[in-house]
Design a protein around this motif. Structure first.
Motif, PDB file in Angstrom:
ATOM      1  N   GLY A 198     -23.914  31.140  32.544  1.00 42.46           N
ATOM      2  CA  GLY A 198     -24.296  32.561  32.483  1.00 42.46           C
ATOM      3  C   GLY A 198     -23.631  33.356  33.597  1.00 42.46           C
ATOM      4  N   GLN A 199     -23.582  32.782  34.778  1.00 43.28           N
ATOM      5  CA  GLN A 199     -22.924  33.473  35.903  1.00 43.28           C
ATOM      6  C   GLN A 199     -21.443  33.681  35.606  1.00 43.28           C
ATOM      7  OE1 GLN A 199     -23.489  31.383  39.601  1.00 43.28           O
ATOM      8  NE2 GLN A 199     -25.712  31.461  39.492  1.00 43.28           N
ATOM      9  N   ILE A 200     -20.800  32.626  35.096  1.00 47.21           N
ATOM     10  CA  ILE A 200     -19.351  32.708  34.865  1.00 47.21           C
ATOM     11  C   ILE A 200     -19.034  33.775  33.809  1.00 47.21           C
ATOM     12  CG2 ILE A 200     -17.346  31.451  33.958  1.00 47.21           C
ATOM     13  CD1 ILE A 200     -18.536  28.880  35.179  1.00 47.21           C
ATOM     14  N   VAL A 201     -19.799  33.771  32.718  1.00 46.53           N
ATOM     15  CA  VAL A 201     -19.509  34.723  31.640  1.00 46.53           C
ATOM     16  C   VAL A 201     -19.736  36.160  32.140  1.00 46.53           C
ATOM     17  CG1 VAL A 201     -20.151  35.470  29.317  1.00 46.53           C
ATOM     18  CG2 VAL A 201     -19.992  33.036  29.832  1.00 46.53           C
ATOM     19  N   ALA A 202     -20.841  36.369  32.846  1.00 50.89           N
ATOM     20  CA  ALA A 202     -21.112  37.727  33.375  1.00 50.89           C
ATOM     21  C   ALA A 202     -20.060  38.124  34.406  1.00 50.89           C
ATOM     22  CB  ALA A 202     -22.516  37.778  33.966  1.00 50.89           C
ATOM     23  N   LEU A 203     -19.603  37.153  35.189  1.00 50.96           N
ATOM     24  CA  LEU A 203     -18.545  37.427  36.169  1.00 50.96           C
ATOM     25  C   LEU A 203     -17.305  37.999  35.470  1.00 50.96           C
ATOM     26  CD1 LEU A 203     -16.982  37.034  38.910  1.00 50.96           C
ATOM     27  CD2 LEU A 203     -16.569  34.670  38.189  1.00 50.96           C
ATOM     28  N   TYR A 204     -16.898  37.330  34.398  1.00 50.99           N
ATOM     29  CA  TYR A 204     -15.697  37.797  33.684  1.00 50.99           C
ATOM     30  C   TYR A 204     -15.948  39.140  32.990  1.00 50.99           C
ATOM     31  CZ  TYR A 204     -12.609  33.921  34.697  1.00 50.99           C
ATOM     32  OH  TYR A 204     -11.781  33.035  35.347  1.00 50.99           O
ATOM     33  N   GLU A 205     -17.158  39.324  32.447  1.00 50.11           N
ATOM     34  CA  GLU A 205     -17.452  40.626  31.825  1.00 50.11           C
ATOM     35  C   GLU A 205     -17.284  41.752  32.832  1.00 50.11           C
ATOM     36  OE1 GLU A 205     -20.881  39.427  28.521  1.00 50.11           O
ATOM     37  OE2 GLU A 205     -21.467  40.408  30.384  1.00 50.11           O
ATOM     38  N   HIS A 206     -17.833  41.534  34.029  1.00 47.52           N
ATOM     39  CA  HIS A 206     -17.760  42.614  35.031  1.00 47.52           C
ATOM     40  C   HIS A 206     -16.337  42.764  35.568  1.00 47.52           C
ATOM     41  CE1 HIS A 206     -21.918  43.252  34.572  1.00 47.52           C
ATOM     42  NE2 HIS A 206     -22.348  42.233  35.279  1.00 47.52           N
ATOM     43  N   ARG A 207     -15.600  41.678  35.601  1.00 51.29           N
ATOM     44  CA  ARG A 207     -14.192  41.765  36.004  1.00 51.29           C
ATOM     45  C   ARG A 207     -13.431  42.709  35.057  1.00 51.29           C
ATOM     46  NH1 ARG A 207      -9.907  37.481  35.283  1.00 51.29           N
ATOM     47  NH2 ARG A 207      -8.476  38.071  36.894  1.00 51.29           N
ATOM     48  N   VAL A 208     -13.703  42.514  33.752  1.00 51.91           N
ATOM     49  CA  VAL A 208     -13.054  43.357  32.748  1.00 51.91           C
ATOM     50  C   VAL A 208     -13.457  44.822  32.958  1.00 51.91           C
ATOM     51  CG1 VAL A 208     -13.064  43.884  30.271  1.00 51.91           C
ATOM     52  CG2 VAL A 208     -12.790  41.529  31.041  1.00 51.91           C
ATOM     53  N   PHE A 209     -14.730  45.033  33.258  1.00 52.18           N
ATOM     54  CA  PHE A 209     -15.209  46.398  33.502  1.00 52.18           C
ATOM     55  C   PHE A 209     -14.465  47.029  34.675  1.00 52.18           C
ATOM     56  CE2 PHE A 209     -17.899  49.084  36.162  1.00 52.18           C
ATOM     57  CZ  PHE A 209     -18.200  50.117  35.289  1.00 52.18           C
ATOM     58  N   VAL A 210     -14.394  46.298  35.794  1.00 54.44           N
ATOM     59  CA  VAL A 210     -13.756  46.851  36.999  1.00 54.44           C
ATOM     60  C   VAL A 210     -12.270  47.123  36.725  1.00 54.44           C
ATOM     61  CG1 VAL A 210     -13.148  46.422  39.413  1.00 54.44           C
ATOM     62  CG2 VAL A 210     -15.399  45.736  38.558  1.00 54.44           C
ATOM     63  N   GLU A 211     -11.601  46.193  36.083  1.00 56.37           N
ATOM     64  CA  GLU A 211     -10.184  46.429  35.773  1.00 56.37           C
ATOM     65  C   GLU A 211     -10.051  47.656  34.869  1.00 56.37           C
ATOM     66  OE1 GLU A 211      -7.858  43.075  34.495  1.00 56.37           O
ATOM     67  OE2 GLU A 211      -8.324  41.916  36.292  1.00 56.37           O
ATOM     68  N   GLY A 212     -10.950  47.775  33.895  1.00 56.69           N
ATOM     69  CA  GLY A 212     -10.903  48.924  32.983  1.00 56.69           C
ATOM     70  C   GLY A 212     -11.079  50.235  33.729  1.00 56.69           C
ATOM     71  N   VAL A 213     -12.016  50.268  34.668  1.00 52.76           N
ATOM     72  CA  VAL A 213     -12.239  51.504  35.435  1.00 52.76           C
ATOM     73  C   VAL A 213     -10.978  51.842  36.239  1.00 52.76           C
ATOM     74  CG1 VAL A 213     -13.548  52.554  37.329  1.00 52.76           C
ATOM     75  CG2 VAL A 213     -14.742  51.234  35.570  1.00 52.76           C
ATOM     76  N   ILE A 214     -10.415  50.840  36.899  1.00 48.36           N
ATOM     77  CA  ILE A 214      -9.224  51.092  37.725  1.00 48.36           C
ATOM     78  C   ILE A 214      -8.059  51.564  36.849  1.00 48.36           C
ATOM     79  CG2 ILE A 214      -7.480  49.960  39.187  1.00 48.36           C
ATOM     80  CD1 ILE A 214      -9.797  48.296  40.372  1.00 48.36           C
ATOM     81  N   LEU A 215      -7.973  51.004  35.652  1.00 46.40           N
ATOM     82  CA  LEU A 215      -6.866  51.378  34.761  1.00 46.40           C
ATOM     83  C   LEU A 215      -7.170  52.642  33.964  1.00 46.40           C
ATOM     84  CD1 LEU A 215      -5.926  47.812  33.458  1.00 46.40           C
ATOM     85  CD2 LEU A 215      -4.869  49.121  35.301  1.00 46.40           C
ATOM     86  N   ASP A 216      -8.408  53.138  34.081  1.00 45.56           N
ATOM     87  CA  ASP A 216      -8.838  54.343  33.354  1.00 45.56           C
ATOM     88  C   ASP A 216      -8.831  54.118  31.838  1.00 45.56           C
ATOM     89  OD1 ASP A 216      -9.817  56.890  33.158  1.00 45.56           O
ATOM     90  OD2 ASP A 216      -7.854  57.864  33.208  1.00 45.56           O
ATOM     91  N   ILE A 217      -9.274  52.913  31.464  1.00 48.16           N
ATOM     92  CA  ILE A 217      -9.324  52.525  30.049  1.00 48.16           C
ATOM     93  C   ILE A 217     -10.785  52.497  29.601  1.00 48.16           C
ATOM     94  CG2 ILE A 217      -9.180  50.392  28.648  1.00 48.16           C
ATOM     95  CD1 ILE A 217      -6.471  49.858  29.938  1.00 48.16           C
ATOM     96  N   ASN A 218     -11.038  52.858  28.353  1.00 46.30           N
ATOM     97  CA  ASN A 218     -12.358  52.605  27.782  1.00 46.30           C
ATOM     98  C   ASN A 218     -12.356  51.148  27.312  1.00 46.30           C
ATOM     99  OD1 ASN A 218     -14.699  52.321  26.356  1.00 46.30           O
ATOM    100  ND2 ASN A 218     -14.288  53.954  24.877  1.00 46.30           N
ATOM    101  N   SER A 219     -13.047  50.291  28.048  1.00 51.48           N
ATOM    102  CA  SER A 219     -13.012  48.856  27.743  1.00 51.48           C
ATOM    103  C   SER A 219     -13.911  48.492  26.558  1.00 51.48           C
ATOM    104  CB  SER A 219     -13.481  48.051  28.963  1.00 51.48           C
ATOM    105  OG  SER A 219     -12.692  48.355  30.084  1.00 51.48           O
ATOM    106  N   TYR A 220     -14.570  49.448  25.951  1.00 52.37           N
ATOM    107  CA  TYR A 220     -15.625  49.095  24.994  1.00 52.37           C
ATOM    108  C   TYR A 220     -15.361  49.521  23.554  1.00 52.37           C
ATOM    109  CZ  TYR A 220     -17.576  47.777  29.334  1.00 52.37           C
ATOM    110  OH  TYR A 220     -17.734  47.168  30.547  1.00 52.37           O
ATOM    111  N   ASP A 221     -14.198  50.120  23.283  1.00 51.44           N
ATOM    112  CA  ASP A 221     -13.853  50.339  21.880  1.00 51.44           C
ATOM    113  C   ASP A 221     -12.740  49.359  21.509  1.00 51.44           C
ATOM    114  OD1 ASP A 221     -11.596  51.405  23.082  1.00 51.44           O
ATOM    115  OD2 ASP A 221     -12.008  53.471  22.538  1.00 51.44           O
ATOM    116  N   GLN A 222     -12.289  49.371  20.269  1.00 54.83           N
ATOM    117  CA  GLN A 222     -11.246  48.429  19.827  1.00 54.83           C
ATOM    118  C   GLN A 222     -10.520  49.001  18.619  1.00 54.83           C
ATOM    119  OE1 GLN A 222     -14.624  47.004  20.212  1.00 54.83           O
ATOM    120  NE2 GLN A 222     -15.027  48.151  18.335  1.00 54.83           N
ATOM    121  N   TRP A 223      -9.971  50.215  18.795  1.00 53.39           N
ATOM    122  CA  TRP A 223      -9.313  50.868  17.658  1.00 53.39           C
ATOM    123  C   TRP A 223      -8.097  50.086  17.198  1.00 53.39           C
ATOM    124  CZ3 TRP A 223     -12.648  53.797  15.595  1.00 53.39           C
ATOM    125  CH2 TRP A 223     -13.589  54.468  16.394  1.00 53.39           C
ATOM    126  N   GLY A 224      -7.546  49.289  18.087  1.00 54.58           N
ATOM    127  CA  GLY A 224      -6.319  48.552  17.755  1.00 54.58           C
ATOM    128  C   GLY A 224      -6.503  47.476  16.697  1.00 54.58           C
TER     129      GLY A 224
END
Ligand code: F6P
Length: 533
Positions: A467-493
């Motif tokens: 559980g820790q590992i999965v949440a760790l990676y989820e939040h990593r994706v969030f932080v990278e998304g914020v820094i990149l100014d990406i909406n990490s939660y849609d998937q139009w592609g």
């Protein structure tokens, strides 16, 4: 800040990671721990100045404000107008979380209790199929409705003490045919897992499973359960609302393993172990919310990713678990990271202006060592590697295997960093070859080294640690998304391919002409029509 980081990257090119270890405190300073898990990023070319600049980048990007907005239920998934609250699914103490002014926690906890009741009944045999207690569970889902549960079920095999759980995802009939072969429909429970309950692969497989079951079972719908946000559609499929476990649109598919989509996992490992998995995720949430950025594991993992991908330009990263049960983690992370941050448009619709998230790939070690590590060590491109390893396995009688596993993991990160110089290579071949041939042979044995890696090390792969590992990676994706100014939660592609596949269906079936298609597609359709029986 990007300009400063680019100039720091130029400095980094002139030094070796090994030189950074002249500082005896480096390993400790470039690591962070949470609970008993240690994240060591000291074998990267990040020095103190670079780390400070990366931390400033995170501060300036507003990571803290956006993190708080996410946890508070703000609609940060702006293109879909949705909150992002998978964290509420593991908010076990039930502290209120409001969406549109309404506390979602009573509903979340009620559904979790319903899942526990149902999972308990399946496990203890009080929920029965036509032929008796359930022996096998088939979860039909794809993407986030498959990868999370299957990854976790495999990871937690030592805790699996319920019915056997199988996963079907691919619309390729081979997947469901191979899975159902050998199962007894009279003692099988089918779980249809689909957030939207429209996904063509899942609905096709669900109908095939129902047809298979109806050959032997008089009331097949009674052996079906559904996990979805759309109760109308589950009803139309004929599944009794008593076995429908709903969730809300603020749970993204690739973030959904923590709720109803995890039902198959809960049946496999039991409610207590499933809740331990949730507790692990919740503990990581607390750490992410409370720890200073300089000690914050998801933030640091994200910053290492940004340094390697956006600043240094390394296009891929390898996830290399030295934990065979994490065999599906790379696939799980491929969806989590690439569906979240693989976008070239910023939140305001403008061009991104820097690289989107990286290609993520990998395989468990030591298998990868005997396959693709050659390129990681001696190829012309740098592949930052992320190792994961447990101090202890679950097979005490095979402790010597585990020691070998750990030794290999540590050896790889050491080899990547140190490399082997031409002089050292010459020593290896000295006496075996002479003159020019010795030189030629030596050159083939040179390892450039200076190749970055990180290691996440934990005591043992328990439900809580997973559980820790999965949440760790989820939040990593969030932080990278914020820094990149990406909406990490849609998937139009993913949409265009789905639309074109729908249009191609009747063409491939031979019911419509391929005339409107390009030459290549026409040729491929012609081939299929000619060669199939
Ligand atoms: O096609 C992409 C996607 O929408 C994923 O984001 C999702 O996890 C998967 O399809 C499955 O969707 P559903 O759970 O609605 O069947």
């Amino acid at each position: 800040m990007w300009t400063k980081l680019k100039s720091l990257a130029q400095d980094a090119e002139t030094r070796k990671i090994t030189e950074l270890f002249e500082d005896p405190g480096r390993a400790e300073a470039f690591s962070t721990s949470f609970d008993q898990t240690l994240f060591d990023f000291s074998k990267t070319n990040i020095d103190a100045a670079t780390l400070a600049a990366l931390l400033e980048l995170a501060e300036n990007a507003g990571v803290a404000t956006k993190r708080d907005a996410m946890f508070s239920g703000a609609k940060i998934n702006e293109t879909e107008g949705r909150a992002v609250l998978h964290t509420a699914l593991r908010n076990l103490d039930g502290a209120p979380v409001a969406v549109d002014g309404e506390d979602v926690m009573p509903g979340v906890l009620k559904t979790l209790d319903r899942m526990s009741d149902f999972a308990g009944q399946v496990r203890d045999g009080s929920f029965r199929g036509q032929g008796g207690a359930i022996t096998d569970v088939v979860n039909i889902g794809i993407g986030g409705s498959d990868l999370g549960p299957v990854m976790a079920y495999k990871a937690l095999a030592p805790y699996a003490d319920g019915p056997r759980v199988h996963y079907v995802s691919n619309v390729d009939g081979a997947d469901i045919a191979d899975t159902l072969r050998g199962l007894n429909p009279e003692t099988t429970l089918v779980i249809v897992a689909s957030k939207t309950f429209t996904t063509i692969e899942t609905m096709t497989n669900a109908r095939t499973a129902r047809a298979w079951m109806s050959e032997k079972v008089s009331d097949p719908a009674a052996q079906f359960a559904a996990l979805s946000t759309d109760q109308e559609k589950t009803g139309a499929f004929g599944i009794d609302p008593a076995r429908v476990f709903g969730f809300e649109d603020w749970v993204g598919g690739r973030y959904s393993v923590w709720g109803p989509i995890g039902l198959s996992l809960m049946i496999g490992i039991g409610s207590d172990a499933f809740r331990a998995f949730l507790r692990g995720g919740q503990a990581m949430d607390r750490h992410f919310k409370e720890a200073e950025f300089a000690e914050n594991m998801p933030v640091l993992l994200a910053l290492v990713g940004i340094w390697h991908n956006q600043v240094l330009g390394h296009a891929t990263r390898a996830v290399l678990p030295y934990d065979n049960r994490l065999v599906r983690l790379p696939a799980y992370l491929q969806q989590l990271e690439m569906e979240s941050n693989g976008k070239s448009v910023a939140i305001d619709g403008s061009d991104l202006g820097h690289n989107s998230g990286p290609v993520v790939w990998g395989e468990p070690g030591t298998n990868g060592q005997h396959a693709f590590y050659q390129l990681i060590h001696q190829g012309t491109r740098v592949i930052p590697c992320e190792f994961l390893v447990a101090a202890e396995g679950h097979e005490p009688e095979l402790a010597h295997h585990h020691q070998l596993l750990v030794a290999n993991c540590l050896a790889q990160s050491e080899a990547l960093m140190r490399g082997r110089t031409l002089d050292e290579a010459r020593e290896k071949v000295a006496g075996k070859f002479e003159g020019d041939e010795m030189e030629r042979q030596a050159r083939h044995r040179v390892f450039p080294g200076n190749r970055p890696s990180t290691t996440l090390i934990y005591p043992q792969l328990t439900p809580e640690i997973l559980g820790q590992i999965v949440a760790l990676y989820e939040h990593r994706v969030f932080v990278e998304g914020v820094i990149l100014d990406i909406n990490s939660y849609d998937q139009w592609g993913v949409e265009l391919g789905k639309e074109l596949a729908t249009a191609l269906g009747p063409i491939v079936a031979g019911e419509e002409s391929a005339e409107s298609k390009d030459g290549s597609t026409r040729q491929l359709v012609e081939y299929v029509l000619k060669h199939r029986g």
